[in-house]
Write a protein that holds these residues in place. Structure first.
Motif, PDB file in Angstrom:
ATOM      1  N   GLU A   1       0.824  -1.207   0.000  1.00 19.98           N
ATOM      2  CA  GLU A   1       0.000   0.000   0.000  1.00 19.98           C
ATOM      3  C   GLU A   1       0.861   1.261   0.000  1.00 19.98           C
ATOM      4  OE1 GLU A   1      -2.643  -0.313   3.307  1.00 19.98           O
ATOM      5  OE2 GLU A   1      -3.620  -2.143   2.558  1.00 19.98           O
ATOM      6  N   MET A   2       1.996   1.211   0.678  1.00 16.31           N
ATOM      7  CA  MET A   2       2.899   2.368   0.704  1.00 16.31           C
ATOM      8  C   MET A   2       3.310   2.774  -0.714  1.00 16.31           C
ATOM      9  SD  MET A   2       5.387   1.406   3.919  1.00 16.31           S
ATOM     10  CE  MET A   2       6.495   2.808   3.731  1.00 16.31           C
ATOM     11  N   ILE A   3       3.736   1.801  -1.486  1.00 15.19           N
ATOM     12  CA  ILE A   3       4.261   2.106  -2.816  1.00 15.19           C
ATOM     13  C   ILE A   3       3.146   2.416  -3.809  1.00 15.19           C
ATOM     14  CG2 ILE A   3       5.536   1.088  -4.758  1.00 15.19           C
ATOM     15  CD1 ILE A   3       7.375  -0.183  -2.613  1.00 15.19           C
ATOM     16  N   LEU A   4       1.966   1.829  -3.606  1.00 17.80           N
ATOM     17  CA  LEU A   4       0.859   2.076  -4.521  1.00 17.80           C
ATOM     18  C   LEU A   4       0.183   3.428  -4.291  1.00 17.80           C
ATOM     19  CD1 LEU A   4      -0.812  -1.447  -4.713  1.00 17.80           C
ATOM     20  CD2 LEU A   4       0.525  -0.288  -6.487  1.00 17.80           C
ATOM     21  N   TYR A   5       0.129   3.899  -3.022  1.00 16.62           N
ATOM     22  CA  TYR A   5      -0.505   5.205  -2.818  1.00 16.62           C
ATOM     23  C   TYR A   5      -0.084   5.924  -1.542  1.00 16.62           C
ATOM     24  CZ  TYR A   5      -3.771   3.511   0.798  1.00 16.62           C
ATOM     25  OH  TYR A   5      -4.312   3.026   1.952  1.00 16.62           O
TER      26      TYR A   5
END
Length: 382
Positions: free
Chosen positions: A367-371
Protein backbone atom coordinates in the motif's frame (compact mmCIF):
# COMPACT_ATOMS: atom_id res chain seq x y z
CA UNK A 1 -1.48 -11.59 0.61
CA UNK A 2 -3.22 -9.63 -2.16
CA UNK A 3 -3.04 -6.07 -3.44
CA UNK A 4 -6.16 -6.42 -5.59
CA UNK A 5 -8.56 -3.53 -5.11
CA UNK A 6 -6.03 -1.25 -3.40
CA UNK A 7 -6.27 2.31 -4.67
CA UNK A 8 -3.39 3.41 -6.89
CA UNK A 9 -1.77 6.76 -7.64
CA UNK A 10 0.53 6.92 -10.67
CA UNK A 11 3.28 9.47 -9.98
CA UNK A 12 4.54 9.71 -13.54
CA UNK A 13 2.58 9.47 -16.78
CA UNK A 14 1.55 11.62 -19.74
CA UNK A 15 -1.92 12.63 -20.87
CA UNK A 16 -3.26 11.24 -24.14
CA UNK A 17 -5.71 12.56 -26.67
CA UNK A 18 -9.15 11.12 -27.24
CA UNK A 19 -9.05 9.01 -30.36
CA UNK A 20 -11.77 9.78 -32.89
CA UNK A 21 -10.88 7.02 -35.37
CA UNK A 22 -10.63 3.24 -34.95
CA UNK A 23 -7.16 1.74 -34.59
CA UNK A 24 -5.74 -0.70 -37.11
CA UNK A 25 -3.60 -3.55 -35.77
CA UNK A 26 -0.46 -1.77 -36.98
CA UNK A 27 -1.38 1.64 -35.59
CA UNK A 28 -2.25 0.09 -32.23
CA UNK A 29 1.11 -1.69 -32.01
CA UNK A 30 2.87 1.58 -32.81
CA UNK A 31 1.10 3.30 -29.95
CA UNK A 32 2.24 0.57 -27.56
CA UNK A 33 5.91 0.89 -28.44
CA UNK A 34 8.62 3.14 -27.02
CA UNK A 35 10.10 3.26 -30.51
CA UNK A 36 9.65 6.51 -32.42
CA UNK A 37 10.53 4.81 -35.73
CA UNK A 38 7.41 4.27 -37.89
CA UNK A 39 9.02 1.31 -39.64
CA UNK A 40 9.18 -0.65 -36.38
CA UNK A 41 5.65 -1.87 -37.16
CA UNK A 42 4.88 -1.60 -40.86
CA UNK A 43 3.17 -4.80 -41.94
CA UNK A 44 1.67 -7.87 -40.31
CA UNK A 45 1.27 -9.84 -43.52
CA UNK A 46 2.42 -13.46 -43.53
CA UNK A 47 2.36 -13.85 -39.74
CA UNK A 48 1.97 -17.50 -38.76
CA UNK A 49 -0.31 -18.64 -35.95
CA UNK A 50 1.46 -18.21 -32.59
CA UNK A 51 4.28 -16.21 -34.20
CA UNK A 52 5.11 -13.03 -32.23
CA UNK A 53 4.41 -9.90 -34.22
CA UNK A 54 7.63 -8.50 -35.74
CA UNK A 55 9.04 -5.79 -33.48
CA UNK A 56 6.95 -6.82 -30.49
CA UNK A 57 8.43 -7.69 -27.10
CA UNK A 58 7.30 -9.16 -23.78
CA UNK A 59 5.47 -5.98 -22.72
CA UNK A 60 3.30 -6.13 -25.83
CA UNK A 61 2.84 -9.91 -25.50
CA UNK A 62 1.64 -9.63 -21.90
CA UNK A 63 -0.66 -6.71 -22.69
CA UNK A 64 -2.32 -8.45 -25.64
CA UNK A 65 -2.83 -11.63 -23.63
CA UNK A 66 -4.44 -9.77 -20.74
CA UNK A 67 -6.55 -7.65 -23.09
CA UNK A 68 -7.84 -10.84 -24.72
CA UNK A 69 -8.80 -12.17 -21.30
CA UNK A 70 -10.45 -8.87 -20.37
CA UNK A 71 -12.47 -8.82 -23.60
CA UNK A 72 -13.15 -12.58 -23.55
CA UNK A 73 -11.86 -12.94 -27.08
CA UNK A 74 -9.21 -14.93 -28.93
CA UNK A 75 -5.59 -13.92 -28.32
CA UNK A 76 -5.31 -12.56 -31.84
CA UNK A 77 -4.31 -8.98 -32.58
CA UNK A 78 -7.08 -8.33 -35.09
CA UNK A 79 -9.74 -9.75 -32.75
CA UNK A 80 -8.36 -7.75 -29.81
CA UNK A 81 -8.24 -4.48 -31.73
CA UNK A 82 -11.77 -5.05 -33.08
CA UNK A 83 -13.11 -5.53 -29.54
CA UNK A 84 -11.11 -2.55 -28.36
CA UNK A 85 -12.47 -0.32 -31.12
CA UNK A 86 -16.04 -1.29 -30.24
CA UNK A 87 -15.52 -0.24 -26.64
CA UNK A 88 -13.56 2.89 -27.58
CA UNK A 89 -16.44 4.32 -29.64
CA UNK A 90 -17.29 6.08 -26.37
CA UNK A 91 -13.70 6.92 -25.54
CA UNK A 92 -14.44 8.66 -22.27
CA UNK A 93 -16.57 5.81 -20.93
CA UNK A 94 -13.93 3.28 -22.03
CA UNK A 95 -11.10 5.24 -20.39
CA UNK A 96 -13.03 5.55 -17.14
CA UNK A 97 -13.82 1.84 -17.24
CA UNK A 98 -10.14 0.92 -17.49
CA UNK A 99 -9.08 3.34 -14.75
CA UNK A 100 -11.84 2.08 -12.45
CA UNK A 101 -11.04 -1.56 -13.19
CA UNK A 102 -7.62 -1.14 -11.55
CA UNK A 103 -8.72 1.52 -9.03
CA UNK A 104 -6.37 4.11 -10.54
CA UNK A 105 -7.66 7.14 -8.63
CA UNK A 106 -4.99 9.75 -9.32
CA UNK A 107 -1.91 10.60 -11.36
CA UNK A 108 0.84 13.16 -11.72
CA UNK A 109 0.97 13.99 -15.40
CA UNK A 110 3.70 15.60 -17.48
CA UNK A 111 1.69 17.80 -19.83
CA UNK A 112 4.91 18.68 -21.67
CA UNK A 113 4.22 15.70 -23.93
CA UNK A 114 2.42 15.56 -26.27
CA UNK A 115 2.52 19.04 -27.79
CA UNK A 116 0.49 21.17 -28.09
CA UNK A 117 -0.54 20.58 -24.47
CA UNK A 118 -3.74 18.70 -23.67
CA UNK A 119 -6.34 20.57 -21.62
CA UNK A 120 -6.04 19.59 -17.95
CA UNK A 121 -9.74 19.77 -17.05
CA UNK A 122 -10.84 17.86 -20.15
CA UNK A 123 -8.33 15.08 -19.52
CA UNK A 124 -9.33 14.81 -15.87
CA UNK A 125 -12.96 14.53 -16.97
CA UNK A 126 -12.11 11.82 -19.47
CA UNK A 127 -10.26 9.64 -16.93
CA UNK A 128 -12.43 10.22 -13.88
CA UNK A 129 -9.23 10.38 -11.81
CA UNK A 130 -7.62 13.31 -9.99
CA UNK A 131 -4.82 14.77 -12.04
CA UNK A 132 -1.89 16.90 -10.92
CA UNK A 133 0.75 18.48 -13.13
CA UNK A 134 4.47 18.92 -13.29
CA UNK A 135 5.63 21.87 -15.38
CA UNK A 136 8.37 20.90 -17.83
CA UNK A 137 11.07 23.56 -18.03
CA UNK A 138 12.28 22.88 -21.58
CA UNK A 139 9.13 24.13 -23.39
CA UNK A 140 9.38 27.31 -21.28
CA UNK A 141 13.01 27.73 -22.30
CA UNK A 142 12.12 27.25 -25.96
CA UNK A 143 9.17 29.66 -25.95
CA UNK A 144 11.26 32.40 -24.34
CA UNK A 145 14.25 31.84 -26.63
CA UNK A 146 11.98 32.19 -29.65
CA UNK A 147 11.34 35.78 -28.54
CA UNK A 148 14.98 36.51 -29.37
CA UNK A 149 15.48 38.53 -26.17
CA UNK A 150 18.70 39.23 -24.33
CA UNK A 151 20.19 36.69 -21.95
CA UNK A 152 19.40 38.86 -18.91
CA UNK A 153 15.81 39.32 -20.06
CA UNK A 154 15.52 35.57 -20.69
CA UNK A 155 16.71 34.70 -17.19
CA UNK A 156 14.38 37.23 -15.59
CA UNK A 157 11.34 35.98 -17.53
CA UNK A 158 12.34 32.35 -17.02
CA UNK A 159 12.48 32.74 -13.24
CA UNK A 160 9.09 34.45 -13.28
CA UNK A 161 7.49 31.71 -15.41
CA UNK A 162 8.75 29.00 -13.04
CA UNK A 163 7.48 30.89 -10.01
CA UNK A 164 4.10 31.45 -11.64
CA UNK A 165 3.72 27.77 -12.54
CA UNK A 166 4.73 26.63 -9.07
CA UNK A 167 2.13 28.94 -7.51
CA UNK A 168 -0.63 26.90 -9.20
CA UNK A 169 -2.22 24.45 -6.73
CA UNK A 170 -2.55 21.83 -9.47
CA UNK A 171 1.20 21.93 -10.14
CA UNK A 172 3.23 19.78 -7.73
CA UNK A 173 6.64 20.60 -9.18
CA UNK A 174 8.88 21.19 -12.17
CA UNK A 175 10.42 18.64 -14.51
CA UNK A 176 13.52 18.60 -16.67
CA UNK A 177 14.49 16.32 -19.54
CA UNK A 178 18.08 17.56 -19.56
CA UNK A 179 19.10 13.89 -19.86
CA UNK A 180 17.82 14.05 -23.45
CA UNK A 181 19.79 17.17 -24.36
CA UNK A 182 23.12 17.44 -22.54
CA UNK A 183 23.05 14.67 -19.93
CA UNK A 184 22.80 14.48 -16.15
CA UNK A 185 26.37 15.54 -15.37
CA UNK A 186 25.24 19.01 -14.32
CA UNK A 187 28.10 21.43 -13.62
CA UNK A 188 28.13 24.49 -11.37
CA UNK A 189 26.47 27.69 -12.59
CA UNK A 190 28.75 29.59 -14.99
CA UNK A 191 27.03 32.75 -16.10
CA UNK A 192 29.57 33.71 -18.73
CA UNK A 193 29.54 30.28 -20.38
CA UNK A 194 25.73 30.10 -20.11
CA UNK A 195 25.31 33.43 -21.87
CA UNK A 196 27.56 32.25 -24.69
CA UNK A 197 25.64 28.98 -25.03
CA UNK A 198 22.35 30.89 -24.95
CA UNK A 199 23.19 32.33 -28.38
CA UNK A 200 23.57 28.77 -29.68
CA UNK A 201 20.27 27.72 -28.07
CA UNK A 202 18.41 30.63 -29.70
CA UNK A 203 19.60 29.39 -33.09
CA UNK A 204 18.85 25.72 -32.35
CA UNK A 205 16.79 24.80 -29.30
CA UNK A 206 17.84 21.15 -29.66
CA UNK A 207 21.53 22.05 -29.43
CA UNK A 208 23.53 20.66 -26.51
CA UNK A 209 24.25 24.17 -25.17
CA UNK A 210 25.41 22.50 -21.97
CA UNK A 211 26.40 25.52 -19.87
CA UNK A 212 23.09 27.21 -20.66
CA UNK A 213 21.02 24.11 -19.87
CA UNK A 214 22.94 23.52 -16.64
CA UNK A 215 22.33 27.14 -15.64
CA UNK A 216 18.58 26.76 -16.25
CA UNK A 217 18.57 23.48 -14.31
CA UNK A 218 20.02 25.21 -11.25
CA UNK A 219 17.48 28.03 -11.47
CA UNK A 220 14.69 25.42 -11.55
CA UNK A 221 16.16 23.69 -8.50
CA UNK A 222 16.25 27.04 -6.70
CA UNK A 223 12.63 27.76 -7.66
CA UNK A 224 11.47 24.38 -6.32
CA UNK A 225 13.39 24.96 -3.10
CA UNK A 226 11.75 28.35 -2.59
CA UNK A 227 8.27 27.01 -3.38
CA UNK A 228 8.77 23.81 -1.36
CA UNK A 229 7.71 21.72 -4.35
CA UNK A 230 9.35 18.86 -6.20
CA UNK A 231 12.00 18.89 -8.91
CA UNK A 232 11.30 15.94 -11.20
CA UNK A 233 14.38 14.81 -13.12
CA UNK A 234 14.22 12.34 -15.99
CA UNK A 235 16.83 9.67 -15.27
CA UNK A 236 17.82 6.59 -17.24
CA UNK A 237 16.60 5.63 -20.68
CA UNK A 238 13.62 6.98 -22.59
CA UNK A 239 13.20 7.32 -26.31
CA UNK A 240 16.09 7.17 -28.76
CA UNK A 241 17.22 10.76 -28.21
CA UNK A 242 18.46 10.25 -24.64
CA UNK A 243 22.18 10.87 -23.99
CA UNK A 244 22.81 7.28 -22.88
CA UNK A 245 26.37 7.87 -21.72
CA UNK A 246 25.22 10.56 -19.27
CA UNK A 247 21.77 9.26 -18.28
CA UNK A 248 22.66 7.39 -15.09
CA UNK A 249 21.39 9.09 -11.90
CA UNK A 250 24.90 8.71 -10.46
CA UNK A 251 25.88 11.79 -12.49
CA UNK A 252 23.48 13.83 -10.33
CA UNK A 253 24.96 12.87 -6.99
CA UNK A 254 27.46 15.73 -6.68
CA UNK A 255 24.75 18.27 -7.47
CA UNK A 256 22.19 16.74 -5.12
CA UNK A 257 24.70 16.68 -2.26
CA UNK A 258 25.31 20.43 -2.45
CA UNK A 259 24.50 22.34 0.73
CA UNK A 260 22.20 24.71 -1.17
CA UNK A 261 20.00 21.76 -2.18
CA UNK A 262 19.91 19.86 1.11
CA UNK A 263 16.25 20.85 1.57
CA UNK A 264 15.26 20.56 -2.10
CA UNK A 265 12.73 17.82 -2.75
CA UNK A 266 13.77 15.76 -5.77
CA UNK A 267 11.87 13.03 -7.61
CA UNK A 268 14.01 10.72 -9.79
CA UNK A 269 11.67 9.91 -12.66
CA UNK A 270 11.93 6.34 -14.02
CA UNK A 271 14.16 5.44 -11.08
CA UNK A 272 17.21 5.63 -13.32
CA UNK A 273 16.40 2.42 -15.22
CA UNK A 274 18.48 0.45 -16.12
CA UNK A 275 20.66 1.97 -13.38
CA UNK A 276 17.94 1.56 -10.76
CA UNK A 277 20.36 0.30 -8.09
CA UNK A 278 22.18 3.63 -8.34
CA UNK A 279 18.91 5.51 -7.89
CA UNK A 280 18.06 3.23 -4.95
CA UNK A 281 21.40 4.07 -3.34
CA UNK A 282 20.90 7.80 -3.83
CA UNK A 283 17.44 7.80 -2.23
CA UNK A 284 18.83 5.72 0.63
CA UNK A 285 21.43 8.38 1.56
CA UNK A 286 19.73 11.67 0.71
CA UNK A 287 16.65 12.39 2.86
CA UNK A 288 14.76 14.57 0.36
CA UNK A 289 15.31 12.48 -2.78
CA UNK A 290 12.67 9.96 -3.91
CA UNK A 291 12.20 7.65 -6.89
CA UNK A 292 9.44 5.99 -8.86
CA UNK A 293 9.26 2.72 -10.74
CA UNK A 294 7.97 3.96 -14.08
CA UNK A 295 8.90 3.12 -17.66
CA UNK A 296 10.56 -0.10 -16.44
CA UNK A 297 6.98 -0.69 -15.38
CA UNK A 298 5.31 -1.77 -17.59
CA UNK A 299 7.69 -1.71 -20.56
CA UNK A 300 10.06 -4.41 -19.29
CA UNK A 301 7.18 -6.89 -19.16
CA UNK A 302 8.09 -9.86 -16.96
CA UNK A 303 11.17 -7.87 -15.85
CA UNK A 304 8.98 -5.72 -13.61
CA UNK A 305 9.20 -8.40 -10.91
CA UNK A 306 13.00 -8.31 -11.03
CA UNK A 307 13.08 -4.50 -11.03
CA UNK A 308 10.86 -4.22 -7.95
CA UNK A 309 13.01 -6.72 -6.10
CA UNK A 310 16.26 -5.00 -7.06
CA UNK A 311 15.05 -1.51 -6.20
CA UNK A 312 13.90 -2.67 -2.77
CA UNK A 313 17.25 -4.31 -2.06
CA UNK A 314 18.49 -0.88 -0.96
CA UNK A 315 15.83 1.80 -1.35
CA UNK A 316 13.82 2.54 1.82
CA UNK A 317 10.21 1.43 1.51
CA UNK A 318 9.00 5.00 2.10
CA UNK A 319 11.10 6.49 -0.73
CA UNK A 320 9.63 4.53 -3.67
CA UNK A 321 6.39 5.21 -5.57
CA UNK A 322 4.38 3.54 -8.31
CA UNK A 323 4.53 4.95 -11.84
CA UNK A 324 3.90 3.90 -15.43
CA UNK A 325 5.12 6.52 -17.95
CA UNK A 326 1.97 5.68 -19.94
CA UNK A 327 1.67 8.09 -22.84
CA UNK A 328 -0.62 7.18 -25.74
CA UNK A 329 -3.67 5.05 -24.89
CA UNK A 330 -5.57 4.19 -21.67
CA UNK A 331 -4.57 0.53 -22.00
CA UNK A 332 -1.06 1.58 -20.96
CA UNK A 333 -2.33 3.07 -17.70
CA UNK A 334 -4.51 0.02 -17.10
CA UNK A 335 -1.81 -2.53 -17.85
CA UNK A 336 0.76 -0.59 -15.83
CA UNK A 337 -1.28 -1.14 -12.67
CA UNK A 338 -2.22 -4.74 -13.45
CA UNK A 339 1.31 -5.86 -14.26
CA UNK A 340 2.87 -4.01 -11.34
CA UNK A 341 0.44 -5.50 -8.83
CA UNK A 342 0.85 -9.02 -10.23
CA UNK A 343 4.64 -8.75 -10.01
CA UNK A 344 4.67 -6.97 -6.64
CA UNK A 345 2.41 -9.60 -5.09
CA UNK A 346 4.89 -12.31 -6.11
CA UNK A 347 7.79 -10.37 -4.58
CA UNK A 348 5.94 -9.68 -1.33
CA UNK A 349 4.57 -13.19 -0.96
CA UNK A 350 8.05 -14.59 -1.52
CA UNK A 351 9.31 -12.43 1.37
CA UNK A 352 6.50 -13.69 3.56
CA UNK A 353 7.23 -17.33 2.65
CA UNK A 354 10.91 -16.79 3.53
CA UNK A 355 9.84 -15.35 6.89
CA UNK A 356 11.40 -11.95 6.19
CA UNK A 357 8.17 -10.29 7.33
CA UNK A 358 4.56 -10.89 8.31
CA UNK A 359 1.66 -10.88 5.88
CA UNK A 360 0.41 -7.68 7.51
CA UNK A 361 3.71 -5.87 7.01
CA UNK A 362 3.97 -7.02 3.40
CA UNK A 363 0.44 -5.73 2.81
CA UNK A 364 1.33 -2.35 4.27
CA UNK A 365 4.48 -2.08 2.16
CA UNK A 366 2.40 -2.77 -0.93
CA UNK A 367 0.00 0.00 0.00
CA UNK A 368 2.90 2.37 0.70
CA UNK A 369 4.26 2.11 -2.82
CA UNK A 370 0.86 2.08 -4.52
CA UNK A 371 -0.51 5.21 -2.82
CA UNK A 372 0.51 5.86 0.80
CA UNK A 373 3.97 7.23 -0.03
CA UNK A 374 2.50 9.63 -2.58
CA UNK A 375 0.01 10.95 -0.04
CA UNK A 376 2.70 11.44 2.59
CA UNK A 377 5.46 12.79 0.34
CA UNK A 378 3.23 15.16 -1.63
CA UNK A 379 0.94 15.92 1.32
CA UNK A 380 -2.15 15.09 -0.73
CA UNK A 381 -4.96 12.79 0.35
CA UNK A 382 -6.79 11.02 -2.45
Amino acid sequence: MSLQGIKVVDVHAHPFRESTTPESPVSFLRKLSLSVIPEMFSSLEGIEKHQPYPGSNMWIQILLRQMAAYYSCEEDLTAIVDKRNQKAKDYQAYTKELFQDVNLVGAIMDFGYPQPPINHAEFEGMTGARIWEISRIEPIMVSLAEMNISFDDFISRYRKRLQDDLSDNQVVGLKTIIAYRSGLEVLDMDRQAAEKDYETFVQDNRATAKAFRDYCFHIAMEACTEADKFMHIHTGIGDGEVVMTKASPSFLLDTLRKEKYKDTKVHLVHGGYPWMEEAAFIVSILPNVYMDISLQNPFTGHGVERVISQVLELAPFDKVMYGSDAFTVPEMNWMGVRLFIQCFERVLNDWVEKDYMSVEKAQFIGEMILYRNFEKIYNITV
